[in-house]
Design a protein around this motif. Structure first.
Motif, PDB file in Angstrom:
ATOM      1  N   LYS A 129       0.809  -1.221   0.000  1.00 56.64           N
ATOM      2  CA  LYS A 129       0.000   0.000   0.000  1.00 56.64           C
ATOM      3  C   LYS A 129       0.841   1.271   0.000  1.00 56.64           C
ATOM      4  O   LYS A 129       0.421   2.293  -0.539  1.00 56.64           O
ATOM      5  N   VAL A 130       2.026   1.210   0.618  1.00 63.29           N
ATOM      6  CA  VAL A 130       2.883   2.390   0.726  1.00 63.29           C
ATOM      7  C   VAL A 130       3.855   2.478  -0.446  1.00 63.29           C
ATOM      8  O   VAL A 130       4.283   3.559  -0.818  1.00 63.29           O
ATOM      9  N   GLY A 131       4.199   1.319  -1.021  1.00 65.88           N
ATOM     10  CA  GLY A 131       5.153   1.320  -2.125  1.00 65.88           C
ATOM     11  C   GLY A 131       6.595   1.336  -1.656  1.00 65.88           C
ATOM     12  O   GLY A 131       7.474   1.886  -2.322  1.00 65.88           O
ATOM     13  N   PRO A 181       2.459  10.746  13.267  1.00 64.15           N
ATOM     14  CA  PRO A 181       3.870  10.349  13.393  1.00 64.15           C
ATOM     15  C   PRO A 181       4.244   9.941  14.823  1.00 64.15           C
ATOM     16  O   PRO A 181       5.018   9.010  15.024  1.00 64.15           O
ATOM     17  N   GLY A 182       3.649  10.600  15.807  1.00 67.63           N
ATOM     18  CA  GLY A 182       3.920  10.271  17.204  1.00 67.63           C
ATOM     19  C   GLY A 182       3.432   8.898  17.623  1.00 67.63           C
ATOM     20  O   GLY A 182       3.855   8.367  18.643  1.00 67.63           O
ATOM     21  N   THR A 239       8.037   9.238   3.316  1.00 69.97           N
ATOM     22  CA  THR A 239       7.812   7.853   3.738  1.00 69.97           C
ATOM     23  C   THR A 239       6.951   7.823   4.989  1.00 69.97           C
ATOM     24  O   THR A 239       5.988   7.056   5.079  1.00 69.97           O
ATOM     25  N   LEU A 240       7.282   8.661   5.949  1.00 74.27           N
ATOM     26  CA  LEU A 240       6.521   8.741   7.196  1.00 74.27           C
ATOM     27  C   LEU A 240       5.075   9.154   6.907  1.00 74.27           C
ATOM     28  O   LEU A 240       4.126   8.592   7.466  1.00 74.27           O
ATOM     29  N   GLU A 241       4.913  10.108   6.000  1.00 79.47           N
ATOM     30  CA  GLU A 241       3.573  10.568   5.621  1.00 79.47           C
ATOM     31  C   GLU A 241       2.769   9.425   4.992  1.00 79.47           C
ATOM     32  O   GLU A 241       1.596   9.231   5.325  1.00 79.47           O
ATOM     33  N   ALA A 242       3.384   8.671   4.108  1.00 76.91           N
ATOM     34  CA  ALA A 242       2.694   7.556   3.449  1.00 76.91           C
ATOM     35  C   ALA A 242       2.284   6.486   4.462  1.00 76.91           C
ATOM     36  O   ALA A 242       1.167   5.955   4.396  1.00 76.91           O
ATOM     37  N   ILE A 243       3.175   6.163   5.388  1.00 74.60           N
ATOM     38  CA  ILE A 243       2.865   5.171   6.423  1.00 74.60           C
ATOM     39  C   ILE A 243       1.704   5.654   7.288  1.00 74.60           C
ATOM     40  O   ILE A 243       0.768   4.904   7.575  1.00 74.60           O
ATOM     41  N   CYS A 244       1.747   6.922   7.687  1.00 75.30           N
ATOM     42  CA  CYS A 244       0.685   7.489   8.520  1.00 75.30           C
ATOM     43  C   CYS A 244      -0.650   7.512   7.767  1.00 75.30           C
ATOM     44  O   CYS A 244      -1.701   7.255   8.354  1.00 75.30           O
ATOM     45  N   ARG A 245      -0.606   7.800   6.467  1.00 70.01           N
ATOM     46  CA  ARG A 245      -1.828   7.823   5.659  1.00 70.01           C
ATOM     47  C   ARG A 245      -2.462   6.432   5.620  1.00 70.01           C
ATOM     48  O   ARG A 245      -3.661   6.279   5.865  1.00 70.01           O
TER      49      ARG A 245
END
Length: 67
Positions: free
Chosen positions: A23-25, A58-59, A46-52
């Protein structure tokens, strides 16, 4: 010391590392390095994609602990 709680979020969302990778690629190898806390850096994209994908902040993934 920065603790990575990716495995906790995956468990809460009932998602496998393989599914997150798709899903994140991001490759399974890179996600595994991040999950184990062996990563030396993470891109904001990357962090943004994981959080999405995990619908979290992020926390929820990154935690600071003093030694």
């Amino acid at each position: 010391m920065i603790i990575i709680n990716l495995d906790v979020m995956l468990a809460k969302r009932k998602m496998s590392l393989t599914e997150l990778s798709e899903k994140v690629g991001i490759t399974m190898a890179n996600l595994s390095i991040l999950k184990k806390g062996k990563a030396r850096a993470i891109r904001f994209s990357t962090l943004e994609a994981i959080c999405r994908v995990l619908d979290c902040q992020p926390g929820d993934i990154l935690e600071y602990k003093s030694e």
